[in-house]
Every structure is written in C-alpha cells, then in structure tokens.
Motif scaffolding. Structure first.
Motif, short mmCIF file in Angstrom:
data_model
loop_
_atom_site.label_atom_id
_atom_site.label_comp_id
_atom_site.label_asym_id
_atom_site.label_seq_id
_atom_site.Cartn_x
_atom_site.Cartn_y
_atom_site.Cartn_z
N LEU A 1 -14.32 -3.57 -11.33
CA LEU A 1 -13.62 -4.13 -10.18
C LEU A 1 -13.61 -5.65 -10.28
O LEU A 1 -14.51 -6.26 -10.86
CB LEU A 1 -14.30 -3.70 -8.88
CG LEU A 1 -14.48 -2.19 -8.66
CD1 LEU A 1 -15.15 -1.94 -7.32
CD2 LEU A 1 -13.15 -1.46 -8.75
N ARG B 1 -8.01 3.34 -7.36
CA ARG B 1 -7.12 2.45 -8.12
C ARG B 1 -6.36 3.21 -9.20
O ARG B 1 -5.19 2.95 -9.47
CB ARG B 1 -7.95 1.32 -8.75
CG ARG B 1 -7.13 0.33 -9.54
CD ARG B 1 -8.01 -0.76 -10.11
NE ARG B 1 -9.09 -0.21 -10.92
CZ ARG B 1 -10.11 -0.92 -11.38
NH1 ARG B 1 -10.20 -2.21 -11.08
NH2 ARG B 1 -11.05 -0.37 -12.11
N ALA C 1 -1.75 2.26 -1.19
CA ALA C 1 -3.17 1.95 -1.36
C ALA C 1 -3.98 2.47 -0.18
O ALA C 1 -5.06 3.06 -0.37
CB ALA C 1 -3.37 0.45 -1.52
N ASN D 1 -8.11 -4.46 -4.79
CA ASN D 1 -8.45 -3.83 -6.07
C ASN D 1 -7.64 -2.56 -6.29
O ASN D 1 -7.18 -2.30 -7.41
CB ASN D 1 -9.95 -3.51 -6.11
CG ASN D 1 -10.77 -4.62 -6.74
OD1 ASN D 1 -10.75 -4.82 -7.95
ND2 ASN D 1 -11.50 -5.35 -5.90
N VAL D 2 -7.46 -1.77 -5.23
CA VAL D 2 -6.70 -0.52 -5.36
C VAL D 2 -5.23 -0.81 -5.66
O VAL D 2 -4.57 -0.06 -6.38
CB VAL D 2 -6.86 0.33 -4.09
CG1 VAL D 2 -5.94 1.55 -4.13
CG2 VAL D 2 -8.30 0.77 -3.91
N GLU D 3 -4.72 -1.91 -5.14
CA GLU D 3 -3.31 -2.25 -5.33
C GLU D 3 -2.99 -2.81 -6.72
O GLU D 3 -1.82 -2.96 -7.07
CB GLU D 3 -2.87 -3.27 -4.28
CG GLU D 3 -2.75 -2.71 -2.88
CD GLU D 3 -2.20 -3.75 -1.89
OE1 GLU D 3 -1.58 -4.73 -2.37
OE2 GLU D 3 -2.39 -3.58 -0.68
#
Length: 461
Positions: free
Chosen positions: A94, A154, A122, A103-105
């Motif tokens: 991460l 992610r 997300a 982070n997920v995006e």
C-alpha cells in the motif's frame, strides 16, 4: 467452482503457459513449465521456497518476460504487463501517504476511470470487503488483516479476468488468515465481482486444498511442475473428510520426495587447506563456482539442532507422521529438514527423513563439537556462508562491508530475499564462529573458527 475440469472440457484456456523457462544471471529458476488456466477456476501454485512459484506468477502478470517459451492470454502472446490481471501481494504494497479509498482507487485511476465512477466503485469494494468505516484511514492506522483487505479491494475493484495472489495470507496470524481466506472464497463464489479465474501462490498444503479447484505442485531448483491435482471436493471443504486427508497425504509425500534420477546439486569451490592469517587465499578444490548461490533455508541454528535431536531419537520417519506427532503443519518442518539436508546431515526419500552419519554425530555432540561440525558443514555446503568466508580470507584486513555481499545477491534476488538470506547467513556464520557481523559500521570480520572449519574439509566425513 468446486467441480474440477475433466479431459472432456471444451472451454478454451484464459491463460496458457507454454514451455516457460526463466533464468536469472545464468541461474535457472523455471524450466519447461506448462499449465493452462480455464475460466471459472481457482488454481493454486504450491511448492517450497525456491520453487519459482512467485516467478511464474509474475510471468503470468507480464511483469517478467520468460527467457524461453511464452505466456498467452486468450491465445494472444504476452509481451508486457498483462492488463487483464490484478495482483495481491504478500507484503500488502500500500502507498502509506494515501488513505484506504485512495489506495483502492489506484488501479481504476490507472485505467482512466472518471473520478466520480472510480469513487463509487471503490466505495462498493470497500463495503464488500468489510472496510466500510475505514475509507479515510491511512495504512499505518490499520492492522495487518485490515491492510490486506485493502489489497484485496484494490485488486477486486478493477474486476480483472485473472486475479493473481502471491501468498496473500502468509504475513497474517493464523486466525486472521483463516477468516480472510473464508471471506475471499465467499466473495468470489458469490460473483460479487466479475472475475473469471484466480491463481494463488502458496506454500501451505491445506490452504491450497481449501481454496483451489486444481493444485499444481512445483519442484525446486529449477522450478518444474511435478504433478497437477484436481480437488474434487464440494465447498466448503471439510478438512476431516477422507478425500481431503488423502489429497493432503499425497501432496505431503510429493513435496518431501526427490526425483529418483536427480543430479547432484553443483558444489561451490571449497577450502582444501586452512587459509593463512596474512590474508593469502586458501587453495580450492577446483570445482566451479556457481553463478548464483543456492538459497539458504530459513531455519535458525536452534531449530536445526532441535530437529537433529528429534530425528536422532526417532530414527527414520515419514515427514507427515513426524509433523503430526509434534502437532505441527508439515510446512513448519520443511525449513529445518531442508537445512539438515543441505548441510549433509539428513537424507529424505519417498516422504521419509533420517539423519546421516554426520547428522547423528552432530545430534550427539557436546556444544563445542557441535559448533565445529556446523561450521565445517556450512563452509562446505552453504554457498553464501562459504562466499563470505572466502572473500574475507582474501581481504588484507579480513574485513569487508556487508553491502558487498548484498550487491552480489541483488543480481539474482529481490530486496526482501536478499535481507532474509543475509540474516540467515549471519546467524549460521556467527554460530560456527566463521565470522562476526557488526551492524555499525555494517561489516563482516573473519573469525578464528574458519581455520578449523577449513581444515575439516580435507578430513574424512
């Protein structure tokens, strides 16, 4: 899922690995690997450390281009990063300056998704993976399990055709890993994300059998697929079922056995006489030095000695039964057993292990004698330990910066592997009094024990 593919399957593979070989600095990592991944299945790549599992996964991801052979995605040769895959890493990977949602995006942003759409996707992934309420938290505020959930979200949010996972549970405690493992299977099986296939790297036999529809068992040095197992069990998998235990035992025996016609591992140059204390190089046996040192098993000296003591009492045992008697997973024993084999103190065949003559003498020796035996065996068989000692013996000051050896290893291995190998070599060398290591100023110094260990190389074994 849960219904293994048969020879009559007519579906076309989504991933084809065709005669793949991978070499780093002339050291073969993979050799003649062939495997097909079909839509709708989970495949586990299972093997001990050094079997090339992660390297194969990176070839499928297009992060490595094979030295030989090719990887095809839906029939098209892969010549670069594979846009149809997403990766979940063991170390979470991460970005610490981004919060959970950011982070997920990341993957969606790389794909060019509009800000509004990627935020919506997300948040949906965050909710599905159990992170709602943490979207504004930073990685340092999360536990290991929560950080890995971010890694899953992610990867899942991009809805890749093939989800790749590199030992995603190995950095977690047992209970957290079990919980995440079950949740991940439920999410994938429920079709909450549009993912066709999953490939997971693991060294844990039960994990492979719980998750996968097929398990590819890899051998080591170089990595080859020894056998492919279909896991013909319904979900959720019952660890106590007869079939589960049968598959577990078969894979145990396969991992523990060696090929009948295996060639002896190449041996590094070794001392034939003690080196002079004035720094002149000891004479060698004339055997060629390998381009890349063999990996040291991740086993501490105390654990190696303890295993030798157990085997001295138990005699020749099956590795599976030995693990059961100790209340351990067989995977927990492999590093110690591999270390004893590497040092010439044990032999494994057909899923059984027993001490050799040197191993029995080591197990029964007093502390001083055991240290001397360990030093001689390390110098003779442990490549990295021998390289450090030989280099120090050739140095006028009998000192060298540790960075010198890190740079040598970095030609063949990742930063993480370099750190682990250096840690193990330092532990073995210190115990054998072959060299000392000073964290300040980060250097090795030759120790007096190397002379006796070098002399032992010409003694009968």
């Amino acid at each position: 899922r849960g219904t293994p593919l048969t020879e009559e399957t007519t579906a076309s593979p989504i991933v084809t690995v065709d005669d793949v070989g991978q070499t780093f600095a002339e050291a073969p990592i993979l050799q003649d690997v062939n495997i097909e991944i079909f839509p709708g299945e989970i495949v586990a790549l299972l093997g001990k450390s050094g079997s090339g599992k992660s390297t194969l996964l990176r070839c499928i991801a297009g992060l490595l281009i094979p030295t030989r052979g090719e990887v095809r995605i839906e029939g098209k040769r892969l010549d670069g990063p594979n846009p149809d895959t997403a990766m979940v890493f063991q170390t979470f990977a991460l970005l610490p300056w981004l919060d959970v949602q950011q982070n997920v995006e990341l993957g969606l942003e790389a794909q060019g998704e509009h800000e509004k759409e990627r935020a919506e996707k997300a948040m949906r992934a965050i909710e599905m993976i159990g992170l709602d309420g943490f979207e504004n938290a930073f990685p340092k505020e999360l536990s290991g399990g929560m950080r890995q959930r971010v890694g899953f979200a992610r990867a899942l949010v991009t809805e890749p055709k093939v989800l790749l996972m590199d030992e995603p549970f190995s950095a977690l405690d047992v209970l957290t890993a079990e919980s995440l493992r079950n949740e991940l299977v439920q999410i994938i099986d429920a079709g909450k994300f549009d993912i066709s296939s999953v490939v997971i790297v693991t060294h844990n036999i039960e994990e492979a059998l719980i998750l996968a529809d097929r398990v590819a068992v890899l051998g080591s040095r170089p990595g080859v697929i020894k056998e492919m197992f279909a896991v013909d069990l319904p979900r959720p998998r019952d660890r106590d079922s007869r079939r589960f235990k049968e598959l577990t035992n078969r894979i145990y025996d396969l991992l523990a056995s060696k090929p009948a016609a295996a060639e002896p591992a190449p041996r590094t140059e070794r001392f034939s006489a003690p080196g002079a204390r004035d720094g002149s190089p000891p004479s060698g046996s004339g055997a060629p030095v390998k381009k890349g040192p063999k990996m040291l098993p991740d086993a501490g000296v105390d654990a190696i000695s303890g295993m030798a003591d157990i085997l001295a009492r138990e005699g020749r045992r099956t590795i599976r039964h030995l693990a059961d008697d100790l209340g351990l997973d067989v995977d927990d024993l492999f590093p110690q057993l591999d270390a004893l084999e590497l040092l010439g103190m044990a032999e494994a065949a057909d899923g059984r292990i027993e001490l050799t003559g040197p191993g029995l003498r080591f197990a029964h020796a007093d502390i001083r004698s055991a240290k001397e035996m360990f030093a001689a065996a390390s110098l003779r068989h442990a490549d990295l330990v021998g390289i450090i000692v030989r280099a120090l013996a050739r140095s006028d000051s009998q000192k060298l910066p540790a960075g010198f050896f890190r740079d040598l290893l970095a030609r063949h291995h990742s930063d993480r592997t370099v750190r682990n190998q250096m840690r193990i070599a330092i532990s073995w060398g210190r115990y054998g009094e072959l060299f000392t290591y000073h964290s300040e100023p980060d250097e090795f110094v030759l120790d007096h024990g190397y002379e006796q260990a070098a002399a032992a190389q010409v003694q009968p074994q």
